[in-house]
Design a protein around this motif. Structure first.
Motif, mmCIF file in Angstrom:
data_model
loop_
_atom_site.group_PDB
_atom_site.id
_atom_site.type_symbol
_atom_site.label_atom_id
_atom_site.label_comp_id
_atom_site.label_asym_id
_atom_site.label_seq_id
_atom_site.Cartn_x
_atom_site.Cartn_y
_atom_site.Cartn_z
ATOM 1 N N GLY A 24 0.815 -1.214 0.000
ATOM 2 C CA GLY A 24 0.000 0.000 0.000
ATOM 3 C C GLY A 24 0.843 1.255 0.000
ATOM 4 N N GLY B 38 0.580 3.643 -3.046
ATOM 5 C CA GLY B 38 0.065 4.956 -2.691
ATOM 6 C C GLY B 38 1.004 6.067 -3.108
ATOM 7 N N PHE C 238 -0.343 8.933 -5.440
ATOM 8 C CA PHE C 238 -0.587 10.236 -4.806
ATOM 9 C C PHE C 238 0.456 11.284 -5.184
ATOM 10 C CE2 PHE C 238 -2.485 7.668 -1.050
ATOM 11 C CZ PHE C 238 -3.673 7.515 -1.738
ATOM 12 N N SER D 253 4.397 6.017 0.914
ATOM 13 C CA SER D 253 3.371 6.936 1.401
ATOM 14 C C SER D 253 2.704 6.353 2.641
ATOM 15 C CB SER D 253 2.318 7.179 0.315
ATOM 16 O OG SER D 253 1.133 7.718 0.857
ATOM 17 N N HIS E 27 -0.158 7.335 3.911
ATOM 18 C CA HIS E 27 -1.583 7.199 3.661
ATOM 19 C C HIS E 27 -1.876 5.994 2.757
ATOM 20 C CE1 HIS E 27 -1.073 11.419 4.903
ATOM 21 N NE2 HIS E 27 -2.237 11.249 5.480
ATOM 22 N N GLY E 28 -0.986 5.722 1.803
ATOM 23 C CA GLY E 28 -1.136 4.518 1.004
ATOM 24 C C GLY E 28 -0.935 3.276 1.847
#
Length: 262
Positions: free
Chosen positions: A70, A74, A78, A100, A102-103
């Protein structure tokens, strides 16, 4: 004014073999997950649900896959989608950097969902267990950022301003330390205390989302935005914009979660 020590990227060298600081920080993060997780699953409410240390190990394995896959995907979506669409094979070059949070968070959420289905329980039961274990692991990651002299801050004249010689000679915020203290240690302590008593299902997860989103949003004001992105709408960084849905979802869970605590 302080000078960044420019640590050797390798914490341990034995001939051609080297263990890098960032890898060591990941190991420390995984170790604290198991240590603190064992304390949590020994509480009566999780013992009543039949949680075992084997469940914790399975969770960690799924979470590691979620973080790596992820985090990388991400970052490509992003932050540098045009580049990676033109150079798709570079997506697999994780050793070149580019992850990332957030990813990684989205990857972990998918891993938790898979684990909840496998264990025939609900997603929020799993996420409420895991949420207090995450911030201290993030603190190790930010410490690794500081040791590597990466993700430096914006220029400042504060007494603890730090010069990162590999970047330039400008005194900057040691934003990695700010984020280690805020989204790592401070948030970890708050979540650990809050989760020590039974809470409505989803509220521990909500406090993590809200707390991380607010801490990251504020500390981003001290962090130098990515050079290839700069500041976006309203003068906010990409990291800040990605925190907005976290904060909103956290507020929703904290406000409207009425399911009886386990």
């Amino acid at each position: 004014m302080l000078i960044h020590p420019q640590f050797d990227p390798a914490a341990i060298r034995i001939g051609s073999f080297a263990i890098h600081w960032y890898g060591l920080m990941y190991l420390m993060a995984f170790a604290q997950f198991l240590l603190l997780g064992r304390i949590r699953i020994r509480t009566p409410r999780y013992q009543n649900l039949g949680w075992t240390f084997k469940d914790l190990e399975d969770l960690l394995f799924a979470g590691v896959l979620g973080v790596v896959l992820g985090g990388r995907i991400g970052y490509t979506l992003f932050y540098m989608p045009d580049y990676y669409l033109s150079h798709p094979l570079s997506i697999f070059k994780i050793w070149e950097g580019g992850m990332s949070f957030h990813g990684g968070l989205l990857g972990v959420l998918l891993a938790l969902y898979w684990f909840a289905k496998k264990r025939h329980t609900t997603f929020l039961v799993v996420s409420d267990l895991v949420a207090p274990l995450v911030p201290f692991g993030l603190a190790f990651g930010r410490l690794g950022n500081f040791i590597n002299g990466e993700l430096w801050g914006r220029p400042t004249d504060l007494p603890w301003a730090t010069v990162f010689p590999l970047v330039d000679s400008i005194p900057r915020h040691p934003s990695q330390i700010y984020q280690m203290l805020a989204e790592g240690i401070l948030l970890g302590i708050i979540l650990w205390i809050y989760s020590s008593k039974p809470r409505h299902l989803g509220r521990v997860s909500g406090l993590f989302l809200l707390g991380y989103g607010v801490c990251r949003f504020l500390t981003e004001y001290a962090r130098e935005p990515d050079a290839f992105l700069g500041l976006l709408g309203l003068g906010l960084s990409m990291g800040q914009w990605l925190c907005v849905p976290m904060i909103l979802l956290g507020i929703y869970l904290m406000t409207f979660s009425k399911t009886k605590a386990i």
